[in-house]
Design an enzyme around this catalytic site. Structure first.
Site: not given
Ligand code: FRU
Length: 494
Positions: A39, A55, A99, A164
């Site tokens: 993300d 990420q 994220s 989250r």
């Molecule tokens: C979305 C997600 C988010 C999380 C992140 C983990 O793609 O699953 O909800 O914060 O990726 O990498």
């Protein structure tokens, strides 16, 4: 588990980055410094420049304990790499720095708001909380009173393994920060929780902006909430979606909920739900408002289900879409590549009124890093059966974009893109009936294709791993009529 420090990650990426040659990356689409990217995070303006975090797992081309990678840009097209910003090195985020978002504080520092994950994934011992780090655009210190929001703040839920992806913004009129985050409620499906804060550190729960009620997938990830004119938009990334016609597909999808927002009572009233991208690879978008008032979106251009499949020997995995401007026009949300891209267009090649042929190529119309607009004009309504643009082509490869007026669809097909896995390779977008006319703007950047249909009414995005030598473009039509082509290479080094 061994603790992963930021110093280690920074040293590792510094040593490894040069392993990836510039020609092994896209030219203007963001990729990780090394390893894995998902993300977009912290997409924001800080001290007059665009910042984008992501990420990040530098140590492998597959997902692992999440860090935040970091870049900045003056124009959203040419990005400068910065050292990794966050590592999972605190008790409350030891399982991952998930994220989140970013904002500039009045004192000139930058605040990052992210999800800290603690305890084992997918077990009852897993806790997700919202945390803060503050820094100067390069180095960030985690806030001593983290976490700043736990699931206990939300009366409607008790699921702290799914809480989250906070997205923060500042409301000038109210002189207040707000943030939305994804959460699960009693029926186990997703919802978007709204929080407010006077200083960005102490947060209060406000209410639930919208509930999934098992209608659009289950858990809602990565919410983003903003207004354009008098409309409010809540963009969510649901997991476990069920397909609905051509609008939504199974699995992880992105949904735009459009409605109105009563600021006084913080009530979002949903009027419509629509797709954001009809392609194969698009997830977890995040938006900013630019200094000149444009709403710009960027997304992870990949699908979770296939993200572990990347070509052998790959040194990076994961890329972002081109940043896209969102325009609300006559009740419809349009997307267009940001206008800044035009500054990098070189070598124009223009053809007008080329008669439809079974198959033709045009001198100078080829390449893998380009911005090309094709306008299709049938002689009369019903005189075109189909129009196909075959790109990234050689004897054994191509990616095709086919318009069939009678069906009212555009199909993006990467079956022959060189990806040797049993994955979904085609998807269709419904397009409006204009008597067989259509405008297609296609952005290619070595490892991806993005198709903007009719001024951005629909967009289709997909990763491709076609050999770079496959750079031919063919136009195939069944019917009578003409087409125009305007093609530019995108060149950054001039
Ligand atoms: C979305 C997600 C988010 C999380 C992140 C983990 O793609 O699953 O909800 O914060 O990726 O990498």
């Amino acid at each position: 588990m061994k603790q992963m420090t930021l110093a280690q990650a920074r040293l590792f990426e510094k040593n490894q980055e040069s392993q990836i040659l510039p020609e092994e990356r896209p030219v203007f689409h963001v990729t990780p410094t090394i390893g894995w990217l998902n993300d977009p995070n912290g997409f924001s303006i800080y001290q007059g420049e665009y910042h984008l975090f992501y990420q990040y797992y530098p140590y492998d081309i597959h997902w692992g304990p999440m860090h935040w990678g970091h870049l900045k840009s003056k124009d959203l097209i040419r990005w400068e790499r910065l050292p990794a910003a966050l590592a999972p090195d605190a008790v409350y985020d030891a399982q991952g720095v998930f994220s989140g978002s970013a904002i500039e504080l009045p004192d000139g520092r930058q605040l990052l708001m992210y999800t800290g994950v603690q305890g084992q994934d997918n077990t009852s011992a897993c806790h997700q909380t919202q945390c803060i780090a503050i820094g100067d655009g390069i180095n960030y210190t985690k806030y001593e009173h983290n976490p700043v929001i736990t699931v206990d703040a939300i009366p409607e839920t008790c699921y702290d393994k799914d809480f989250r992806d906070p997205k923060i913004w500042w409301e000038q009129e109210e002189h207040c920060y707000y943030a939305v985050a994804g959460v699960r409620v009693a029926d186990q499906s997703g919802a978007v929780a709204l929080f407010s804060s006077e200083n960005g550190l102490a947060w209060k729960y406000v209410n639930i902006l919208d509930y999934c009620q098992n209608e659009y997938g289950r858990m809602w990830e990565c919410p983003d909430f903003f207004e354009i004119g008098d409309k409010a938009f809540l963009i969510i990334s649901p997991q476990e979606m069920r397909a609905q016609g051509l609008t939504f597909h199974n699995g992880n999808d992105v949904v735009c909920l459009m409605g109105t927002y009563d600021r006084k009572h913080h009530q979002f009233t949903r009027e419509q739900a629509g797709a954001v991208d009809y392609g194969l690879d698009f997830y977890a978008p995040q938006t900013i408002k630019t200094a000149d008032g444009r709403r710009v979106l960027i997304a992870w251009m990949q699908a979770w289900e296939t993200s572990h499949l990347c070509p052998q020997g790959a040194k990076w995995n994961g890329q972002m879409t081109v940043p896209r401007e969102l325009i609300f026009d006559h009740g419809q949300l349009l997307q267009q590549p940001v206008q800044e891209l035009a500054a990098y267009r070189r070598h124009p090649v223009v053809y007008t009124e080329v008669p439809f042929q079974t198959r033709t190529s045009l001198s100078g119309v080829l390449g893998r890093v380009l911005d090309m607009t094709v306008k299709v004009r049938p002689e009369q309504e019903g005189s075109l059966e189909h129009f196909t643009i075959r790109l990234t082509a050689d004897e054994s490869h191509d990616v095709s974009v086919t318009y069939e007026p009678a069906r009212g669809t555009v199909c993006l097909d990467r079956t022959n893109s060189g990806f040797r896995y049993n994955i979904i390779t085609k998807r269709e977008a419904p397009v409006k009936d204009q008597g067989g006319r259509i405008d297609l703007r296609i952005i290619l950047d070595r490892f991806s294709i993005e198709v903007f249909i009719n001024g951005g009414e629909q967009v289709m995005s997909a990763c491709i791993y076609t050999p770079q030598e496959a750079d031919q473009i063919f136009f195939e039509a069944k019917g009578s009529g003409w087409f125009d082509v305007e093609k530019y290479d995108i060149v950054l080094d001039s």
